[in-house]
Enzyme design. Structure first.
Site, PDB file in Angstrom:
ATOM      1  N   ASN A 142       0.874  -1.176   0.000  1.00 10.00           N
ATOM      2  CA  ASN A 142       0.000   0.000   0.000  1.00 10.00           C
ATOM      3  C   ASN A 142       0.909   1.223   0.000  1.00 10.00           C
ATOM      4  OD1 ASN A 142      -1.800   2.059   0.482  1.00 10.00           O
ATOM      5  ND2 ASN A 142      -2.252   1.453   2.601  1.00 10.00           N
ATOM      6  N   LYS A 186       0.146   4.290  -0.324  1.00 10.79           N
ATOM      7  CA  LYS A 186      -0.456   5.521   0.217  1.00 10.79           C
ATOM      8  C   LYS A 186      -0.144   6.686  -0.737  1.00 10.79           C
ATOM      9  CE  LYS A 186      -0.107   3.402   4.711  1.00 10.79           C
ATOM     10  NZ  LYS A 186      -0.009   3.525   6.152  1.00 10.79           N
ATOM     11  N   HIS A 210      -9.540   1.435   4.851  1.00 13.05           N
ATOM     12  CA  HIS A 210      -8.258   1.618   5.540  1.00 13.05           C
ATOM     13  C   HIS A 210      -8.470   2.580   6.714  1.00 13.05           C
ATOM     14  CE1 HIS A 210      -4.164   2.779   6.462  1.00 13.05           C
ATOM     15  NE2 HIS A 210      -3.792   1.666   5.849  1.00 13.05           N
ATOM     16  N   GLU A 219      -6.799   4.936   7.826  1.00 17.41           N
ATOM     17  CA  GLU A 219      -6.547   6.357   7.528  1.00 17.41           C
ATOM     18  C   GLU A 219      -7.770   7.000   6.878  1.00 17.41           C
ATOM     19  OE1 GLU A 219      -2.853   5.776   5.432  1.00 17.41           O
ATOM     20  OE2 GLU A 219      -1.914   5.210   7.329  1.00 17.41           O
ATOM     21  N   GLU A 223      -5.574  -4.886  10.719  1.00 21.24           N
ATOM     22  CA  GLU A 223      -4.576  -3.842  10.910  1.00 21.24           C
ATOM     23  C   GLU A 223      -4.863  -3.066  12.200  1.00 21.24           C
ATOM     24  OE1 GLU A 223      -2.477  -2.695   6.996  1.00 21.24           O
ATOM     25  OE2 GLU A 223      -4.163  -1.363   7.289  1.00 21.24           O
ATOM     26  N   GLY A 228       2.472   2.250  10.788  1.00 16.29           N
ATOM     27  CA  GLY A 228       3.490   3.292  10.673  1.00 16.29           C
ATOM     28  C   GLY A 228       4.210   3.605  11.972  1.00 16.29           C
ATOM     29  N   SER A 278       3.263  -2.014  10.286  1.00 23.47           N
ATOM     30  CA  SER A 278       4.709  -2.081  10.534  1.00 23.47           C
ATOM     31  C   SER A 278       5.341  -3.419  10.138  1.00 23.47           C
ATOM     32  CB  SER A 278       5.028  -1.757  11.997  1.00 23.47           C
ATOM     33  OG  SER A 278       4.656  -0.416  12.294  1.00 23.47           O
ATOM     34  N   GLY A 302       2.707  -1.071   4.217  1.00 22.31           N
ATOM     35  CA  GLY A 302       2.855   0.311   3.788  1.00 22.31           C
ATOM     36  C   GLY A 302       4.312   0.635   3.495  1.00 22.31           C
TER      37      GLY A 302
HETATM   38  P1  PGA Z   1       2.800   0.361   7.510  1.00 20.81           P
HETATM   39  O1  PGA Z   1       1.339   0.606   6.912  1.00 20.81           O
HETATM   40  O2  PGA Z   1       3.276  -0.962   6.967  1.00 20.81           O
HETATM   41  O3  PGA Z   1       3.624   1.515   7.000  1.00 20.81           O
HETATM   42  O4  PGA Z   1       2.662   0.328   8.998  1.00 20.81           O
HETATM   43  C1  PGA Z   1       0.440  -0.456   6.790  1.00 20.81           C
HETATM   44  C2  PGA Z   1      -0.873   0.044   6.244  1.00 20.81           C
HETATM   45  O5  PGA Z   1      -1.270   1.171   6.550  1.00 20.81           O
HETATM   46  O6  PGA Z   1      -1.546  -0.681   5.491  1.00 20.81           O
END
Ligand code: PGA
Length: 256
Positions: free
Chosen positions: A10, A12, A96, A98, A168, A174, A214, A235
């Protein structure tokens, strides 16, 4: 029931079309060694989808990060399933955290998107997870159950193989923090039990469940060793082609 392992990047809001082209170019030669027993996906910004369709190795499928559920209409700035499908998109992330948090997407809205993605012949990657406060309050299952019921409101058992769920935990995204693989497994196992109640065991066994938050090449192995975790939604660590390939390698137990 053996499910195909799945690695989804992903991106983003990262990478211009030129940067996406460079990622695809870096993957071109090593991609011939990607094991055909797994699925690999890159969910890119809309502006990079066309260039990736032309340049990404065939082993890596194209994904999008969002979609509007309506077929068309006066929705300035939005994009439809047909627009994505025409560009070769096969997977679409919905719900997601976010988008839920920063863009006020509701559980019901995520359900509408899930239905629209399936109706268009693409695979929804439905994100579910508790935030830090909910975790501390011990309501993880309540939160995820609510998200799951709404997301799958109109989905039927015969669509199970087309659905991807991504567990998640919001606090892990992140942050560099992850749950223990065993704790992620506990949630994934519980999710599959919910699916079995809804659709029966056979259909539930066809749903791919990913862990996200992460993930990197060093910790992925612990998650995919769990019986109910079939891969990862990644991500930050998916932006670098070398890291993406390392994770593909770990996913398939060294055959990539
Ligand atoms: P990250 O993001 O691997 O950077 O923690 C995962 C995601 O938001 O799908």
């Amino acid at each position: 029931m053996k499910r195909r392992p799945l690695l989804i990047g992903n991106w983003k809001m990262h990478k211009t079309a030129a940067e996406a082209r460079a990622f695809a170019a870096a993957l071109a030669v090593p991609a011939v060694r990607l094991a055909s027993t797994a699925d690999y996906v890159v969910c890119a910004p809309y502006t990079a989808l066309h260039v990736l369709r032309v340049t990404l190795p065939r082993a890596v499928a194209l994904g999008a990060q969002n979609v509007h559920p309506a077929a068309q209409g006066a929705f300035t700035g939005e994009i439809s399933t047909a627009m994505l499908h025409e560009l070769g998109v096969r997977y679409v992330i919905v719900g997601h955290s976010e988008r839920r948090r920063l863009f006020a997407e509701t559980d019901a809205w995520v359900g509408e998107k899930t239905a629209a993605v399936l109706a268009a012949g693409m695979r929804p990657v439905v994100c579910l997870g508790e935030d830090e406060t909910e975790r501390a309050a011990g309501v993880t299952e309540t939160v995820i159950e609510r998200q799951l019921q709404a997301a799958l409101a109109t989905v039927t058992a015969d669509q199970a193989a087309e659905i991807v769920l991504a567990y998640e935990p919001v606090w892990a995204i992140g942050s560099g923090r992850t749950p223990l693989p065993e704790d992620a497994q506990a949630v994934a196992g519980w999710l599959r039990a919910q699916l079995a109640e809804r659709w029966g065991t056979a259909a539930a066994a066809r749903v791919r469940i990913l862990y996200g938050g992460s993930v990197n090449a060093d910790n992925l192995g612990g998650f995919v060793a769990q019986p109910d975790l079939d891969g990862a939604l990644v991500g930050g660590a998916s932006l670098d082609p070398t890291s993406f390939l390392q994770m593909a390698h770990v996913l398939t137990g060294g055959n990539a």
